[in-house]
Design a protein around this motif. Structure first.
Motif, mmCIF file in Angstrom:
data_model
loop_
_atom_site.group_PDB
_atom_site.id
_atom_site.type_symbol
_atom_site.label_atom_id
_atom_site.label_comp_id
_atom_site.label_asym_id
_atom_site.label_seq_id
_atom_site.Cartn_x
_atom_site.Cartn_y
_atom_site.Cartn_z
ATOM 1 N N LYS A 67 72.314 -22.505 41.638
ATOM 2 C CA LYS A 67 71.504 -23.732 41.520
ATOM 3 C C LYS A 67 70.578 -23.826 42.721
ATOM 4 N N ALA A 117 68.600 -37.001 47.242
ATOM 5 C CA ALA A 117 69.713 -36.292 46.608
ATOM 6 C C ALA A 117 70.489 -37.216 45.672
ATOM 7 N N SER A 136 81.359 -25.350 44.208
ATOM 8 C CA SER A 136 81.068 -24.736 45.496
ATOM 9 C C SER A 136 81.641 -25.539 46.658
ATOM 10 N N THR A 159 78.119 -20.337 42.806
ATOM 11 C CA THR A 159 79.551 -20.583 42.605
ATOM 12 C C THR A 159 80.261 -19.257 42.354
ATOM 13 N N ALA A 184 76.023 -35.850 48.208
ATOM 14 C CA ALA A 184 75.079 -36.225 47.153
ATOM 15 C C ALA A 184 74.467 -34.979 46.519
ATOM 16 N N GLU A 185 74.165 -33.992 47.354
ATOM 17 C CA GLU A 185 73.617 -32.737 46.833
ATOM 18 C C GLU A 185 74.612 -32.046 45.927
ATOM 19 N N VAL A 186 75.858 -32.017 46.376
ATOM 20 C CA VAL A 186 76.905 -31.371 45.581
ATOM 21 C C VAL A 186 77.057 -32.091 44.252
ATOM 22 N N GLU A 187 76.965 -33.406 44.300
ATOM 23 C CA GLU A 187 77.105 -34.166 43.075
ATOM 24 C C GLU A 187 75.992 -33.833 42.090
ATOM 25 N N ALA A 188 74.768 -33.739 42.600
ATOM 26 C CA ALA A 188 73.654 -33.367 41.739
ATOM 27 C C ALA A 188 73.898 -31.986 41.147
ATOM 28 N N GLU A 189 74.391 -31.095 41.959
ATOM 29 C CA GLU A 189 74.697 -29.736 41.501
ATOM 30 C C GLU A 189 75.752 -29.777 40.393
ATOM 31 N N ARG A 199 72.660 -22.496 46.045
ATOM 32 C CA ARG A 199 74.085 -22.318 46.201
ATOM 33 C C ARG A 199 74.590 -21.536 44.997
ATOM 34 N N TYR A 203 75.115 -34.193 52.022
ATOM 35 C CA TYR A 203 75.720 -33.004 51.431
ATOM 36 C C TYR A 203 76.482 -33.357 50.167
ATOM 37 N N ALA A 236 70.974 -36.867 41.601
ATOM 38 C CA ALA A 236 72.254 -36.918 40.897
ATOM 39 C C ALA A 236 72.184 -37.952 39.783
#
Lengths: 247, 247
Positions: free
Chosen positions: A72, A140, B230, A66, B140-145, A64, B138, A144
């Motif tokens: 990332k 995931a 993102s 930004t 959770a993935e964003v949080e890791a990111e 992804r 999703y 995190a």
DNA sequence: CGACACTTTGAAGACGATCAACGCCGGTGG
DNA sequence: CCACCGGCGTTGATCGTCTTCAAAGTGTCG
């Protein structure tokens, strides 16, 4: 290219366990094989999700970006794994990530409606999908958590340990499966940090030289990770591995 | 306590859309209501997953502890949301997290087999579950990111912004829904860091004093987050909000 | 051989964690 | 009614870790 014979990798996929080979082949043969060369994009952020993909050969990087250009790597998907399996069921219809082949890759492309139909028609497929996506959700979450509470060295050690479990190597050598740049991006750290970190984990039962990883003391390594890593104690594969004789 | 009448919150749950009220009530009434007081545990890491829970009232904190005692809050589950929905479908049968009531809480407890049966019987429930768990994956993935690429201030700003979107407040004041200690733990940072961070985001369209949050310039805030986040561009709720008049 | 991708190393700086002290508030008990 | 306490939050000083910027090293392939 239409599919003539079902590739072996698809025959062994957990997604299709519980339905007959005939049914499975019937489903799969509505798809098309697509060839992608290194660095070629499979799909991009913002495009509509139209297809479900099975990686037949090669590897795909999901990432992804930004607005300010930071990138990332979310995951690296290998043969026998799938793309867009969860996006299809979400109400948001656009891709939220980019997918790029990192080596010459063959994908089986199925219309996403096909996957939804399969889910409705075969309850066992629904359960398989739920198991798969639940597992991904868990991973995931763990990631995190790791990003939040573990140091770079611990993250790297944990990553290498999981690689070794996956390859069923408890003591011995194996090669890193991707470039260090890619691994660093996958682990959410800078290449420089990753490179330096490989030196510091030396005293914890694992040694990395170039692309070669050597586990010389798995107990030491396990101990180092175990204190910080909540997956370790959960890991079924690891427990199975402990019961096997040292390879 | 057995269920006599289906609580309103359950009637509006997305999980049950697509089946009739009669069918839904029939399913739900096989469950039991349980009362939990503040700080009481609902379940713990390592226990078998036996039930599926719907939060009827109150709030539950999900967290994981590592061997060295570090604790990370994974999520805070509110009325209308569920517990163990994904664990049930995973092949790993033990709980991988702890659940603790953070205020007086009422849960509806259903045997996990019941949820599996429902999934097999009603394809629409399977699709609802898939949508739900995909969405969680999703997030959770964003949080890791975010943990990997955003600074503490950006994470906090993003969190507050999401709160405001959820409350449908584009400009104006609202109260933090939990203690700062809990929020810090949820965001994977120390309380001290969180506290200091609240000062530094002041110039970005948002101001926090005590438990009160005031968004005084949503464009500024959006701009601050957008470069790094993102989700922002993906967020359907946010887009909907932009079309509404300022409250 | 040169071009290019990938990796290592060094020095400086930014940021978050840690440790410690203190302020605030609500509840409890003398 | 006041004293004390515990949970919660703020603030300050210091320290370690990761990032950043910069330069140079390694390997492969045409």
């Amino acid at each position: 290219m239409p599919l003539t014979v079902t590739p072996h990798i698809i025959q062994t996929m957990p997604l299709f366990t519980g339905i007959s080979a005939k049914e499975r082949n019937h489903l799969v043969q509505e798809g098309c094989l697509h060839q992608f060369s290194r660095k070629q994009m499979v799909f991009s952020q913002g495009e509509p999700v139209k297809y479900f993909y099975i990686v037949v050969q090669g590897m795909v990087r999901l990432y992804r970006s930004t607005a300010d250009g930071v990138e990332k790597t979310i995951n690296i998907v290998k043969a026998g794994q799938t793309l867009c399996e969860s996006e299809i069921f979400d109400t948001y219809v656009l891709n939220r990530m980019n997918a790029e082949a990192i080596e010459d890759t063959v994908l089986l492309e199925l219309p996403s409606e096909k996957l939804k139909d399969m889910t409705k028609k075969y309850p066992v497929i629904a359960l398989n999908l739920l198991a798969m996506i639940s597992q991904q959700r868990y991973m995931a979450e763990v990631e995190a958590e790791h990003q939040a509470i573990m140091s770079a060295s611990q993250i790297v050690a944990c990553f290498l340990w999981r690689l070794s479990v996956h390859k069923r190597i408890r003591q011995g050598r194996f090669k890193l499966p991707y470039t260090k740049t890619l691994i660093a991006s996958r682990l959410g750290m800078k290449l420089e940090t990753f490179s330096r970190t490989l030196k510091t984990i030396n005293g914890h039962g694992i040694r990395v030289e170039g692309a070669w990883v050597e586990i010389y003391n798995s107990e030491l390594l396990a101990e180092y990770i175990c204190h910080h890593c909540s997956v370790m104690s959960d890991c079924v594969a690891y427990k199975a591995l402990q019961k096997e004789p040292v390879s």
